[in-house]
Write an enzyme that holds these catalytic residues in place. Structure first.
Site, PDB file in Angstrom:
ATOM      1  N   SER A 111      -0.156  -0.744  20.581  1.00 49.68           N
ATOM      2  CA  SER A 111      -1.173   0.051  19.887  1.00 49.68           C
ATOM      3  C   SER A 111      -2.288  -0.780  19.280  1.00 49.68           C
ATOM      4  CB  SER A 111      -0.526   0.875  18.773  1.00 49.68           C
ATOM      5  OG  SER A 111       0.416   1.778  19.280  1.00 49.68           O
ATOM      6  N   GLU A 234       6.617   5.779 -12.139  1.00 45.72           N
ATOM      7  CA  GLU A 234       7.949   6.198 -11.708  1.00 45.72           C
ATOM      8  C   GLU A 234       7.871   7.200 -10.571  1.00 45.72           C
ATOM      9  OE1 GLU A 234      11.891   8.405 -13.614  1.00 45.72           O
ATOM     10  OE2 GLU A 234      10.426   7.427 -14.926  1.00 45.72           O
ATOM     11  N   GLU A 282       2.343   7.400   0.677  1.00 43.74           N
ATOM     12  CA  GLU A 282       3.758   7.078   0.831  1.00 43.74           C
ATOM     13  C   GLU A 282       3.953   5.568   0.703  1.00 43.74           C
ATOM     14  OE1 GLU A 282       6.539   8.728   1.069  1.00 43.74           O
ATOM     15  OE2 GLU A 282       5.759  10.767   1.265  1.00 43.74           O
TER      16      GLU A 282
END
Length: 524
Positions: A111, A234, A282
């Site tokens: 890729s 957190e 993420e």
């Protein structure tokens, strides 16, 4: 003799015209009338040779012709149809070509260099990004003097804005090709000791944002932007992988960038077209569409909408690369369910980009970087569930015989088989035995089991991760100069169409960034 041939040709034309005027028994068929309408549509096309203000390159990683076909059927069947006659947004674009995807030194591509070829105009070496063929894989010193200038850098000099979106990590191969130059695609957060010719990919992104080349970047991959000793909030729950003590997220914010890490902060972005935007949703890759919720993180279509709203505020235009990165990962897993659901999410992003732009001034290109070793079985009757079993063709006469029979096709082992399979991968029917040999047979399978989200399609060669293949991929295009996509082309040709569309006739590469040659890092 020539006169005789000419007369014969004229007679043949007259005869053909006469036949065309006769009534045909099939002319009332919708197949017939649809084809006639298509001819009129194609004949009415007029190439758009205006200069493109905007360029949007959409790449569904690993979405070759076969994977695209599987997504088409899945989307159509989800709407209650047979599937094969369904039309994805990009499939309605007027211009089409096939791209050869091989790398300079690899028949089966990676890729990184495939995306790099689309962003620089030249094919590249396996596992490298935006360096010439004089560079050496994993040799940091070989980068110096062999950096290629990117399309993003070129249009940034023209005053255009640049954005990059992905559902993979922002430092992953395809998005990195917009802004990075590296001897190894895996140097996402660190380079080898003593390496001074280049920075790691995450650092290059932040540098390009500071330099004003990249205005907006959204995807996954927070872990590559912070040191392993640093704890984010957190809720973000990110463990950094860097070992240089840096927090590149804070560096980007200190340089004036807005930062988003979840749906709430994404929705609160100003999108003023001036403030740089960094979205890292993420720790690693973003969620598969089959596992994502709107509360978790934005969809690819959501990010596309936000990016175009932001970039459109620049009167000089923009370049935006959008990657559906996880089609590839699902194929690597041998999990067709997640491949087609992420393919459908990519199609939604294509539709969003098309809806928000004007064909008169925006070139949209939809393609893939490569295909996978995915394969389709036969002989399946129409409507066989693309993720399920291959059912027999219904040969009954009369109306209503289009849909498949209710009996699955069987192999010579008297067991049914699925429509989709892979040549290699984790779903191999061959299992390792205690003596390290491999043997096995195909298990019995129900249609319900085959369509489960977690099911891995049957494969032949046992591998932990299914491989790419070197098969051509499709290019769909619309907008200024999109008519240049025709026939079978080299993948790096995509850059040249984008360049032609933006810079117009008579464009001299040397006068517009010299993308055809290696340029020193100092020039960037």
């Amino acid at each position: 003799m020539l006169k005789t041939l000419l007369l014969a040709s004229v007679a043949a034309l007259v005869s053909t015209a006469a036949i065309a005027q006769e009534s045909l028994p099939q002319e009332s068929s919708q197949w017939f009338t649809d084809a006639q309408a298509k001819i009129k549509e194609v004949m009415a096309r007029q190439p758009n040779t205006k200069r493109a203000k905007n360029v949007i390159l959409l790449i569904a990683d690993g979405n070759g012709v076969t994977t695209n076909y599987a997504t088409r059927l899945w989307m159509g069947q989800q709407e209650g149809g047979m599937g094969d006659d369904f039309v994805q947004p990009q499939e309605a674009f007027p211009y089409l070509a096939l791209a050869k995807t091989y790398n300079i030194n690899a028949q089966t591509p990676d890729s990184a260099p495939t995306a790099g070829s689309m962003n620089t105009g030249v094919k590249q070496l396996f596992n490298t990004i935006n360096v010439s063929d004089k560079a050496v894989f994993e040799d940091c010193a070989s980068v110096k003097g062999n950096e290629l200038e990117t399309f993003a850098e070129m249009v940034s000099k023209d005053g255009k804005s640049v954005g990059v979106l992905t559902t993979a990590r922002l430092t992953h191969a395809t998005p990195a090709a917009v802004y990075a130059k590296t001897a190894a695609r895996d140097w996402e957060d660190a380079v080898p000791e003593g390496c001074t010719a280049q920075k790691d990919i995450a650092a290059q992104l932040v540098d390009q944002m500071k330099a004003g080349v990249i205005d907006l970047a959204m995807g996954g991959g927070r872990r590559h932007f912070i040191d392993k000793s640093i704890t984010l909030s957190e809720e973000e729950n990110t463990k950094g992988k860097r070992t240089d003590g840096k927090n590149l997220i804070d560096e980007a914010k200190a340089a004036g960038a807005e930062y988003a890490w979840n749906t709430e902060t994404f929705k609160n972005l100003k999108l003023d077209g001036k403030t740089p935007v960094l979205g890292l949703f993420e720790d690693s890759h973003m969620k598969y569409e089959a596992d994502r919720t709107d509360e978790d993180e934005p969809s690819l279509a959501d990010m596309t909408k936000a990016a175009i709203e932001y970039l459109s505020k620049n009167d000089k235009g923009y370049y935006l690369e959008i990657e559906g990165g996880r089609v590839d990962h699902a194929n690597h897993d041998g999990n067709a369910y997640r491949a087609v659901t992420d393919g459908a999410a990519f199609s939604a992003a294509v539709a969003m980009a098309d809806e928000m732009t004007d064909d008169e001034d925006t070139l949209i290109i939809v393609t893939a970087d490569h295909e996978h070793s995915i394969a389709l079985n036969g002989y399946c009757g129409r409507g066989s569930p693309i993720l399920g079993l291959c059912y027999e063709v219904n040969t009954a006469t009369g109306e209503g015989n289009m849909k498949h029979a209710d009996t699955p096709n069987l192999g010579a082992d008297n067991k049914p088989y699925t429509v989709i399979g892979y040549l290699n991968g984790a779903g191999s029917v061959l299992k390792e035995q205690s003596d390290k040999s491999y043997s096995g047979s195909r298990p019995d399978l129900t249609d319900e089991e085959a369509q489960d989200k977690e099911y891995l399609q049957q494969a032949l060669v046992p591998m932990s991760s299914e491989t790419h293949s070197g098969v051509d991929v499709a290019i769909y295009a619309k907008g200024p100069w999109s008519h240049l996509f025709d026939g079978t082309v080299e993948q790096n040709y995509i850059f040249h169409v984008m360049n032609q569309a933006v810079h117009g006739d008579g464009m001299d590469a040397a006068e517009n960034g010299g993308a055809m040659e290696a340029t020193p890092a100092s020039a960037n």
